[in-house]
Motif scaffolding. Structure first.
Motif, short mmCIF file in Angstrom:
data_model
loop_
_atom_site.label_atom_id
_atom_site.label_comp_id
_atom_site.label_asym_id
_atom_site.label_seq_id
_atom_site.Cartn_x
_atom_site.Cartn_y
_atom_site.Cartn_z
N GLU A 1 35.21 -15.35 40.81
CA GLU A 1 36.00 -15.01 42.00
C GLU A 1 36.86 -16.19 42.44
OE1 GLU A 1 33.02 -13.82 44.72
OE2 GLU A 1 32.97 -11.71 44.06
N ARG B 1 39.75 -16.45 40.01
CA ARG B 1 40.73 -15.38 40.22
C ARG B 1 41.56 -15.64 41.46
NH1 ARG B 1 37.94 -9.91 40.76
NH2 ARG B 1 37.48 -10.77 42.82
N LEU C 1 43.41 -15.92 35.82
CA LEU C 1 42.78 -14.64 35.52
C LEU C 1 42.00 -14.67 34.21
CD1 LEU C 1 45.60 -12.17 36.63
CD2 LEU C 1 43.63 -13.00 37.93
N ALA D 1 38.78 -16.43 34.77
CA ALA D 1 37.93 -15.59 35.61
C ALA D 1 37.32 -14.45 34.80
CB ALA D 1 38.72 -15.05 36.79
N GLU E 1 33.90 -6.25 38.29
CA GLU E 1 34.86 -7.35 38.32
C GLU E 1 35.55 -7.53 36.97
OE1 GLU E 1 35.83 -8.76 40.89
OE2 GLU E 1 34.33 -8.13 42.33
N THR F 1 39.56 -7.43 36.92
CA THR F 1 40.35 -8.56 36.43
C THR F 1 41.18 -8.17 35.23
OG1 THR F 1 38.55 -10.00 37.21
CG2 THR F 1 40.20 -10.98 35.76
#
Length: 603
Positions: A81, A84, A89, A92, A112, A116
């Motif tokens: 998190e 991100r 990205l 993450a 998640e 993502t």
């Protein structure tokens, strides 16, 4: 013969493998415990996983493996998190996939991962669409995607200037607009007033805001290079002020009450009256000015903090000791005398016999016709000493402000009433169940200095006996309860004792007077002593897992304008660089009311 040898070899090999597996599991567990103490949770998880795979039915290894699986997965989700939010990205996504790989049952991790991955695909599509000519809008979805955001003014120049002007408000606005390279539209209903406007070394944007304050006007951008100026009044602000809409998704609101509290904060602080709460999505949809939206984002970031979590180690130690001693003689305390005179005649029927006495029988009674029966005496010399120790070490995980309960024991039925069904029908009895055993209720409150206030209710109860009440055998419950509140540091141990019971019982039985003689009492009496001690100690240790995470940014004061209007002012990080630029001075004689201002060299 060969088969029997082969079977023997296999059995010997199996017998040798079992201790090896046990040793490897214990070794892996020790490695995991050492890594966990060093906060290396990934290595601890791998070690506990090896121990669990070596002995999957051992509860010790299973508990450690499941606990670290949850913890390690959660840490990777938190790291993902943060990456991100920083715009990384791909990194993450790797963290989220690792969390899902560690704990496949973690729904948050898989969610998640999908989220993502969708963001990465969206970035790719945006780059591809940027290089292609835009197609005409064909649907409401496309129109919604292309909905414009709030209009912001773009100044072609924002150099510091010095002003000395004495003219009408519209002329000052047009002068500043000419220097900034923008257009100015004046509301036809506004009547410009003559003012004296003097500033020194201010940027053009600040000059526009200061002019609005001095002249009691306000301006709003109509496009990137055009502003509208009108009188600052409630009616004109409602007519001309720019309105935008934005939905804020709260990460840590768990109940509708949390959302309503956040909405109330926005209404009270930023004067935002149009707020729609959506509990299913844990979101707030706001309508207001762009300045209110920016400040709402700041305020929600400050208040939408995760609740702190605490792991509470509870150690319950119960120690009881019972010492008993019996010393002395149990003498006979009764005698039975039987009369059997020799002159009595026997009479009776079949199956019964008896003696028949007459008055003449008593004239010839002598001592030989009486028999005396005396029970025997016994001498006791007995001592007993018993120790009992009960140790329980449960672990509780609780959220800040939420009660956590632990109940270890049995549920005992208690009759609370009875009623008769119908006329002359059967009697039905109602029962209520009581929790008997160890009952612990703890509510933690986590403070910003990493201390914890624990509001505790500790109870140890047991069935002490049974009483017959109203025809029902009702259990008698023995209770020891502590209601306690303490503030502890992270990892500090709080010992709660004082539940101590000490009972002495001393009894003496025997012949009166003789049992009080110091030495003879043991020959004519018996002495019993019983000493019972029972003590319960609770050790409470809180461990803070997470706090609200208040940062210096959350504690910073923010300018939100005046009491009548909420305005956002951007912190100028380049103020020093701007102030170092050449200053332009604009002057205009006080007596003149028209014409172009003159420009001179910097002062």
């Amino acid at each position: 013969m060969k088969r029997s040898r082969l079977f023997a070899y296999v059995m010997m090999a199996g017998i040798g493998v079992i201790p090896a597996l046990a040793d490897s599991a214990e070794h892996a567990y020790k490695i995991g415990d050492h890594s966990e103490k060093k906060n290396d949770y990934d290595a601890a998880f791998e070690a506990y996983k090896q121990a669990h795979e070596a002995k999957p039915n051992d509860p010790k290894f299973m508990a450690a493996y499941l606990r670290l699986r949850f913890l390690a997965s959660g840490l990777h989700i938190h790291a993902g998190e943060q990456l991100r939010d920083a715009g990384k990205l791909q990194e993450a996504l790797a963290q989220f996939r690792l969390a899902a790989e560690i704990d496949g049952s973690n729904f948050s991790a898989t969610q998640e991962v999908r989220r993502t991955a969708d963001l990465i695909q969206k970035q790719v599509r945006e780059k591809e669409n940027a290089n292609q000519p835009k197609a005409p809008v064909a649907s409401l979805d496309r129109e919604a995607e292309t909905a414009a955001g709030p209009v912001s003014i773009t100044l072609k120049s924002d150099m510091p200037i010095t002003l000395h002007l004495a003219t009408t408000t519209d002329a000052v606005y047009k002068t500043l607009a000419q220097l900034a390279g923008i257009n100015v539209l004046i509301d036809p209903d506004y009547k410009p007033q003559k003012i004296t406007f003097e500033l020194k070394d201010v940027s053009l944007r600040d000059a526009l805001d200061m002019l609005a304050t001095q002249s009691k006007t306000f301006w709003r951008p109509l496009s990137a290079n055009t502003i509208m100026v009108t009188a600052d009044s409630g009616a004109k602000r409602k007519e001309f002020e720019q309105n935008v809409m934005k939905t804020f998704y709260l990460r840590n609101a768990s109940t509708p009450a949390d959302l309503q509290q956040a909405a109330g904060t926005l209404k009270g602080i930023l004067d935002i009256s149009r707020i729609q709460v959506t509990p299913e999505q844990r979101s707030l949809t706001l309508r207001g000015t762009p300045d209110q939206m920016v400040l709402a984002q700041k305020l929600l970031t400050d208040i939408d903090k995760p609740k702190g979590e605490v792991v509470i180690d509870v150690t319950i130690m119960e120690v009881s000791r019972d010492r008993a001693r019996t010393l002395g003689t149990n003498p006979p305390t009764s005698a039975t005398v039987t009369l059997a005179p020799s002159g009595a005649t026997s009479s009776g029927t079949s199956g019964s016999s008896g003696s028949s006495l007459t008055l003449n029988s008593f004239t010839s009674l002598n001592a030989g016709e009486f028999s005396v029966s005396i029970p025997g005496a016994s001498f006791s010399l007995l001592a007993s000493d018993g120790n009992t120790k009960v140790l329980q070490r449960p672990e509780m995980r609780a959220i800040d402000g939420e009660k956590a309960s632990l109940k270890i024991g049995d549920r005992v039925p208690i009759a609370t009433g009875s009623f008769q069904s119908g006329l002359g029908g059967s009697v039905n009895t109602q029962f209520q169940y009581l929790d008997v055993g160890v009952n612990i209720d703890i509510t933690p409150y986590v403070h910003s200095d990493r201390s914890v206030t624990l509001k505790m209710s500790l109870e140890v109860s047991s069935v002490a006996g049974v009483q017959n009440i109203g025809g029902f055998n009702q259990p008698t419950i023995g209770q020891r309860t502590i209601n306690h509140e303490a503030r502890l540091a992270d990892g500090e141990v709080n010992l709660i004792g004082g539940i101590f019971e000490d009972t002495d019982t001393n009894s003496m039985s025997g012949y009166p007077w003789l049992m009080k003689v110091p030495i003879l009492k043991y020959f004519f009496g018996q002495e019993s002593k019983d000493h019972q001690q029972n003590e319960i100690v609770f050790a409470i240790t809180p461990h803070i897992i997470s706090t609200g995470g208040v940062t210096d940014e959350n504690l910073r004061m923010v300018d939100i304008g005046s009491a009548n209007s909420v305005t956002y002012r951007r912190a100028d990080a380049k103020a020093d660089a701007v102030m170092s630029l050449p200053s332009q001075t604009i002057t205009k004689p006080a007596a003149s009311s028209a014409g172009s201002p003159s420009t001179t060299k910097p002062l």
